[in-house]
Design a protein around this motif. Structure first.
Motif, short mmCIF file in Angstrom:
data_model
loop_
_atom_site.label_atom_id
_atom_site.label_comp_id
_atom_site.label_asym_id
_atom_site.label_seq_id
_atom_site.Cartn_x
_atom_site.Cartn_y
_atom_site.Cartn_z
N TYR A 35 46.06 1.00 -37.89
CA TYR A 35 46.43 1.09 -39.31
C TYR A 35 47.56 0.11 -39.63
CZ TYR A 35 46.57 3.52 -43.83
OH TYR A 35 46.46 3.82 -45.16
N ASN A 36 47.47 -0.51 -40.77
CA ASN A 36 48.47 -1.48 -41.23
C ASN A 36 48.53 -2.75 -40.37
OD1 ASN A 36 49.62 -0.59 -43.65
ND2 ASN A 36 50.80 0.98 -42.59
N PRO A 69 49.84 2.41 -47.05
CA PRO A 69 49.48 1.07 -46.59
C PRO A 69 50.61 0.11 -46.91
CG PRO A 69 48.40 1.53 -48.67
CD PRO A 69 49.14 2.78 -48.28
N PHE A 88 47.65 -4.85 -47.34
CA PHE A 88 46.73 -4.45 -46.27
C PHE A 88 45.35 -4.07 -46.81
CE2 PHE A 88 45.30 -0.81 -43.48
CZ PHE A 88 44.90 -1.59 -42.41
N LEU A 89 45.33 -3.25 -47.88
CA LEU A 89 44.05 -2.78 -48.41
C LEU A 89 43.25 -3.94 -49.01
CD1 LEU A 89 45.15 0.53 -50.21
CD2 LEU A 89 44.10 0.29 -47.96
N ASP A 144 51.90 3.65 -38.34
CA ASP A 144 50.57 3.82 -37.75
C ASP A 144 50.62 5.02 -36.79
OD1 ASP A 144 51.92 2.95 -35.49
OD2 ASP A 144 50.99 0.96 -35.47
#
Ligand code: PLP
Length: 426
Positions: A183-184, A217, A221-222, A369
């Motif tokens: 994540y991230n 986020p 990132f998204l 994360d």
């Protein structure tokens, strides 16, 4: 003994229900002690079998955004019950709630209703695989998308709480098609795309993670994820089971300005009854049976009782004057005040908050994360948890969960919470 009746009820439950519960986190394995059995709920409060009341920060893990037993929802349900609870036929109500969702949420033309968030995510992945003709999926360590096989490769909350990233019963065959990213960390996703050219059907993620504690986020990132998906012919599934109708009417897509190919829903969309949904552009959704080849069905899907709870909750939210700003204000105050009290006490911690989602982590690391979430000191959280519980404040019983703030929580509930935190000794 404060929890005498809950203890007796738990003992009886364990004889006939595995672990005494129907969903693992409820058993208090992570925080220890006896789970509290709840008898009723109203507004900001839940009431246990021993006669105590609690300010509720799980709100059934998200659905009760209006507070418990909200009059509008209760009245709508009572009226529906008298007309029957399920027919197994089309009803006008399903079109009404679908129209509402399509109007409220960006980038979707059509919705299919199911009975849980698990079903929504499982079906969304099947649809993405069918539509793209590819088999592999990318998910992020610590993100939870329900308990279907493809996702139990390194799930958050339940599985992480037990230190069991993989569940027995998930086959090697299934596991090999789920690739894990961080994540991230956009580079971790790039690498997976590079190593698996033309094989990735979809990337699925929580736009704000809530199942490894609350982790928003970072940066774009998204948006970068969406671009990577487009470049590689994969669909982006944004799992808004937790964030949908919670961060904004249009969910994280609206608040964080990102475009999904498929969106999944659960929790708030059912207003406390079992509802999930997945949605997308017409050409993707028309790929579903009966119009398209991807099969998906459900005996109780779209049943009028569940739809009634859902539409009434959504319409009530829509009728309020900026409920999401109110939720943000309450949650921000809660987060900042707890932060300053813990600081005064010299208790090492950090916190994440966005909208009505919030988690405190007892670590000196920034939590971005799953790895950094796992640095939090579990023993401190467990003490914190039981201290607040004894003072009438009900938190999610694991540090790998976000708190859910409802519109029923106001000043007196914050006061009770903060005074409980003030007497915490660490
Ligand atoms: C809760 C949750 C699910 C699973 O929903 P259930 O209704 O429990 O099956 C899926 N994704 C996310 C992000 C969730 O928070």
């Amino acid at each position: 003994m404060r929890y005498q009746r809950s203890s007796a009820l738990f003992k009886a439950a364990q004889k006939v229900l595995p672990g005494g519960v129907n969903s693992p986190v409820r058993a208090f394995k992570s925080v220890g002690g006896t789970p509290i059995f709840i008898e009723k709920a109203k507004g900001a409060y839940i009431y246990d079998a021993d006669g105590h009341d609690y300010v509720d920060y799980i709100n059934s893990w998200g659905p009760m955004i209006l507070g418990h037993a909200h009059d509008a929802v209760t009245d709508a349900l009572l009226a529906q019950v008298k007309k029957g609870t399920s027919y197994g036929t089309p009803t006008e109500l399903e079109t009404q709630i679908a129209e509402f969702v399509v109007n409220a949420v960006p980038n979707i033309d059509m919705v299919r209703f199911v009975n849980s968030g698990t079903e929504a995510c499982m079906s969304a992945v099947r649809l993405a695989r069918g539509y793209t003709g590819r088999e592999k999926i990318i998910k992020f360590a610590g993100c939870y998308h329900g308990h279907s096989d493809s996702f139990l490769i390194q799930a958050g909350s339940g599985a992480a709480t037990f230190g069991e990233p993989n569940s027995p019963g998930v086959t090697q065959g299934t596991a090999k098609d789920t690739l894990m990213a961080t994540y991230n960390d956009i580079e971790s996703v790039k690498t997976l795309f590079e190593n698996n050219p033309d094989e990735i059907a979809t990337v699925i993620l929580e736009p704000v993670a809530g199942n490894m504690g609350c982790i928003p986020p970072k940066g774009d990132f998204l948006q970068q994820l969406k671009t990577l998906c487009e470049e590689n012919g994969a669909l982006l599934i944004i799992d808004e089971v937790m964030t949908g109708f919670r961060l904004a009417m249009g969910g994280a897509q609206e608040l964080l300005n990102v475009k999904a190919d498929i969106v999944t829903f659960g929790k708030v969309i059912g207003g406390g009854l079992p509802v999930g949904a997945f949605a997308g552009r017409k050409e993707i959704m028309e790929y579903l049976a009966p119009n398209g080849p991807v099969y998906q069905a459900g005996t109780l899907s779209g049943n009028p009782l569940a739809m009634r709870a859902g539409i009434t909750t959504l319409e009530t939210l829509a009728s309020l004057d900026n409920p999401f700003a109110q939720l943000e204000k309450t949650t921000k105050k809660l987060a900042e005040d707890i932060h300053s009290i813990l600081n005064e006490k010299g208790i090492t911690h950090t916190y994440n908050q966005i909208g009505s989602m919030y988690s405190v982590f007892f670590t000196d690391k920034e939590v971005v994360d799953f790895e950094t979430a796992k640095t939090a000191h579990n023993e401190t959280f467990n003490k914190f948890y039981h201290h607040l519980l004894d003072k009438g404040v009900y938190l999610p019983p694991s540090s790998f969960e976000t708190w859910f703030i409802s519109l029923a929580i106001g000043d007196s509930e914050l006061d009770r919470t903060l005074s409980a935190v003030r007497s915490f000794e660490g």
